[in-house]
Design an enzyme around this catalytic site. Structure first.
Site, PDB file in Angstrom:
ATOM      1  N   PHE A   1      87.215 184.628 -14.285  1.00 29.18           N
ATOM      2  CA  PHE A   1      87.104 183.210 -14.495  1.00 29.18           C
ATOM      3  C   PHE A   1      86.959 182.957 -13.018  1.00 29.18           C
ATOM      4  CE2 PHE A   1      89.053 184.097 -18.459  1.00 29.18           C
ATOM      5  CZ  PHE A   1      89.773 184.716 -18.270  1.00 29.18           C
TER       6      PHE A   1
ATOM      7  N   HIS B   1     106.233 183.594 -18.514  1.00 29.03           N
ATOM      8  CA  HIS B   1     106.525 182.683 -17.564  1.00 29.03           C
ATOM      9  C   HIS B   1     107.123 181.346 -18.109  1.00 29.03           C
ATOM     10  CE1 HIS B   1     105.855 179.766 -14.449  1.00 29.03           C
ATOM     11  NE2 HIS B   1     105.690 180.679 -13.666  1.00 29.03           N
TER      12      HIS B   1
ATOM     13  N   ASP C   1      86.919 180.932 -10.335  1.00 25.87           N
ATOM     14  CA  ASP C   1      87.788 180.012  -9.695  1.00 25.87           C
ATOM     15  C   ASP C   1      87.646 180.070  -8.096  1.00 25.87           C
ATOM     16  OD1 ASP C   1      91.218 181.427  -9.043  1.00 25.87           O
ATOM     17  OD2 ASP C   1      89.224 182.400  -9.421  1.00 25.87           O
TER      18      ASP C   1
ATOM     19  N   ASP D   1      97.529 186.444 -10.253  1.00 27.37           N
ATOM     20  CA  ASP D   1      98.947 186.478  -9.774  1.00 27.37           C
ATOM     21  C   ASP D   1      99.409 187.470  -8.677  1.00 27.37           C
ATOM     22  OD1 ASP D   1      99.944 186.662 -13.461  1.00 27.37           O
ATOM     23  OD2 ASP D   1      99.524 185.197 -12.130  1.00 27.37           O
TER      24      ASP D   1
ATOM     25  N   ASP E   1      91.579 189.845 -14.267  1.00 29.13           N
ATOM     26  CA  ASP E   1      91.614 188.650 -13.625  1.00 29.13           C
ATOM     27  C   ASP E   1      92.823 188.138 -13.415  1.00 29.13           C
ATOM     28  OD1 ASP E   1      91.897 185.524 -13.953  1.00 29.13           O
ATOM     29  OD2 ASP E   1      89.801 185.740 -13.143  1.00 29.13           O
TER      30      ASP E   1
HETATM   31  N1  LIG Z   1      90.778 183.218 -12.167  1.00 29.17           N
HETATM   32  C1  LIG Z   1      91.841 182.797 -12.538  1.00 29.17           C
HETATM   33  N2  LIG Z   1      91.810 181.425 -11.986  1.00 29.17           N
HETATM   34  C2  LIG Z   1      93.319 180.790 -12.505  1.00 29.17           C
HETATM   35  C3  LIG Z   1      94.087 181.634 -13.138  1.00 29.17           C
HETATM   36  C4  LIG Z   1      95.201 180.573 -13.241  1.00 29.17           C
HETATM   37  C5  LIG Z   1      96.375 180.740 -13.862  1.00 29.17           C
HETATM   38  N3  LIG Z   1      96.574 181.718 -15.021  1.00 29.17           N
HETATM   39  C6  LIG Z   1      97.732 182.113 -15.458  1.00 29.17           C
HETATM   40  C7  LIG Z   1      97.861 182.567 -16.793  1.00 29.17           C
HETATM   41  C8  LIG Z   1      97.965 183.795 -16.713  1.00 29.17           C
HETATM   42  C9  LIG Z   1      97.939 184.528 -15.526  1.00 29.17           C
HETATM   43  O1  LIG Z   1      98.845 185.518 -15.598  1.00 29.17           O
HETATM   44  C10 LIG Z   1      98.178 183.440 -14.568  1.00 29.17           C
HETATM   45  O2  LIG Z   1      99.763 183.445 -14.598  1.00 29.17           O
HETATM   46  C11 LIG Z   1      94.795 179.391 -12.658  1.00 29.17           C
HETATM   47  N4  LIG Z   1      93.492 179.759 -12.223  1.00 29.17           N
HETATM   48  C12 LIG Z   1      92.583 178.743 -11.563  1.00 29.17           C
HETATM   49  O3  LIG Z   1      93.230 178.966  -9.889  1.00 29.17           O
HETATM   50  C13 LIG Z   1      92.840 177.735  -9.284  1.00 29.17           C
HETATM   51  C14 LIG Z   1      94.205 177.292  -9.316  1.00 29.17           C
HETATM   52  O4  LIG Z   1      94.834 178.104  -8.172  1.00 29.17           O
HETATM   53  P1  LIG Z   1      96.236 177.541  -7.258  1.00 29.17           P
HETATM   54  O5  LIG Z   1      95.803 175.931  -6.803  1.00 29.17           O
HETATM   55  O6  LIG Z   1      96.723 178.326  -5.988  1.00 29.17           O
HETATM   56  O7  LIG Z   1      97.291 177.550  -8.290  1.00 29.17           O
HETATM   57  C15 LIG Z   1      92.216 176.748 -10.139  1.00 29.17           C
HETATM   58  O8  LIG Z   1      91.199 176.966 -10.373  1.00 29.17           O
HETATM   59  C16 LIG Z   1      92.699 177.567 -11.724  1.00 29.17           C
HETATM   60  O9  LIG Z   1      91.825 177.046 -12.745  1.00 29.17           O
HETATM   61  C17 LIG Z   1      93.729 182.880 -13.613  1.00 29.17           C
HETATM   62  O10 LIG Z   1      94.811 183.628 -14.139  1.00 29.17           O
HETATM   63  N5  LIG Z   1      92.822 183.549 -13.291  1.00 29.17           N
END
Ligand SMILES: Nc1nc2c(c(CN[C@H]3C=C[C@H](O)[C@@H]3O)cn2[C@@H]2O[C@H](COP(=O)(O)O)[C@@H](O)[C@H]2O)c(=O)[nH]1
Length: 366
Positions: free
Chosen positions: A267, A77, A269, A343, A338
């Site tokens: 995670f 990215h 979220d 993504d 996850d």
């Molecule tokens: N479970 C989980 N939660 C994740 C991510 C990521 C980004 N990870 C990047 C790295 C590798 C991956 O390929 C992704 O490209 C952010 N978040 C969470 O989401 C929320 C943000 O949402 P929105 O406001 O829509 O962008 C916020 O709580 C944030 O902490 C993930 O991967 N998994």
């Protein structure tokens, strides 16, 4: 005892170890899966649908294979750091200190957004863009000395770092400053001011690193009471995603080398529960479903919110086990599942394919 004489106690331990009599302490556990299963077993407003989980496992595996989905995608990215060095460790630590609560009640055009490299970034990516922009501008936003300097690192400076291209500010800016201050103090007191010393303290164990973060940093200690249970429920979402981001960025080597990365869970979220519900894996009770669709705020720590987070973790764990059963020896773990689900959810959001909104909880935990 003179300097060059070995400590007799140490010699005795070494002798026992060589004779196979010394069982080193059990590999550490984070307690997150145990917490998630407990809450899930005691949930009445969120339930897992096993048939959908089984189907999801097959679909996720097929799409991950087709997309050649791997940890290497993390660095691909444009906003993520590329260098495999201490500066990148500091960047990821800063990022996951602040990786929470980007959602907005405003319409898409008015929500908090950040312009960087001629693009408009929102959500998680607005955080990453803001940190990159600050570094470009010579603001040492990833340096723990800066975080501790109350003259330099002020709320106004943070407002500048996260300045928006709309009228809406990034949410919880005061709380983000408090996280930086606390982390700066703890890193100064215990880890010679740099997170690389935290990683070496964990001695190659992902679970140990998660536990160190939860033990030493209040802002990573994402654990909460659930309906009178004595033992706190541990989600540790930002501690876990920090370890996962290090592992993915460094592709399992160097500062990302963890022999027990498979102990890291999904995670908890606000995005992955949304896609799990859309896939039929998570079912909501009618009142909860109505509250989520009405975008009503669900307070952090309330039973509904605990059930949403715990059942998501347990659901991804069952999907992971199903993929392992269908494809023995696969390297797919909860981290990759996850990342893939997050993504995929973001792609669905971009294409206007959200079938249900994400739940609205405002907190520093996710
Ligand atoms: N479970 C989980 N939660 C994740 C991510 C990521 C980004 N990870 C990047 C790295 C590798 C991956 O390929 C992704 O490209 C952010 N978040 C969470 O989401 C929320 C943000 O949402 P929105 O406001 O829509 O962008 C916020 O709580 C944030 O902490 C993930 O991967 N998994």
């Amino acid at each position: 005892m003179s300097d060059d004489e070995a400590d007799p106690e140490l010699l005795a331990l070494l002798r026992q170890h060589l004779q196979g009599k010394l069982t080193l302490s059990e590999d550490p556990e984070t307690g997150v899966l145990e917490s998630a299963e407990y809450v899930c077993d005691n949930s009445i407003d969120v339930a897992l649908d096993m048939r959908s989980c089984k189907n999801a496992a097959a679909a996720i595996y097929a799409q991950m294979q087709q997309q050649e989905y791997s940890a290497a995608k993390w660095s691909a990215h444009e906003l993520h750091p590329k260098a495999k060095d201490e500066a990148t460790v500091a960047f990821i630590f800063t990022m996951d200190l602040l990786n929470f609560s980007f959602w907005s009640e405003k319409p898409e055009a008015d929500r908090f957004a950040l312009s960087y490299r001629d693009k408009r970034w929102t959500g998680y990516w607005s955080l990453v863009a803001a940190l990159q922009r600050a570094l470009d501008e010579g603001i040492p936003i990833t340096d723990s000395h800066f975080w501790q300097d109350e003259e330099e690192c002020t709320l106004d400076v943070l407002k500048h770092v996260f300045r928006s291209s709309t009228d809406e500010e990034m949410p919880l800016l005061k709380e983000r400053l408090a996280c930086l201050r606390e982390a700066g103090t703890v890193l100064y007191q215990k880890y010679k001011c740099h997170p690389v010393n935290l990683i070496s303290e964990a001695n190659g164990s992902a679970a140990a690193l998660v536990n160190l973060l939860a033990r030493d940093f209040g802002c990573f200690r994402d654990e909460h009471r659930f309906e009178g249970r004595r033992k706190p429920i541990r989600f540790l979402k930002r501690a876990q995603i920090l370890v996962a981001d290090l592992w993915a960025c460094f592709e399992g080597a160097g500062y990302g080398a963890f022999q027990d990365i498979d102990k890291i869970t999904m995670f908890a979220d606000y995005r992955v529960p949304q896609i799990l519900n859309s896939m039929g894996c998570l079912a909501y009770s009618p009142p909860l479903d109505a509250a989520v669709r009405a975008k009503r705020e669900i307070p952090q720590g309330q039973s509904w919110e605990m059930q949403l987070r715990a059942c998501s973790i347990w659901c991804v764990e069952l999907i992971r086990r199903e993929i392992l059963k269908q494809h023995p020896g696969t390297t797919i773990n909860a981290v990759l599942i996850d990342f893939f689900l997050y993504d995929t959810m973001k792609k669905m959001e971009l294409e206007g394919l959200e079938s249900i909104p994400h739940h609205r909880t405002r907190s520093i935990w996710y």
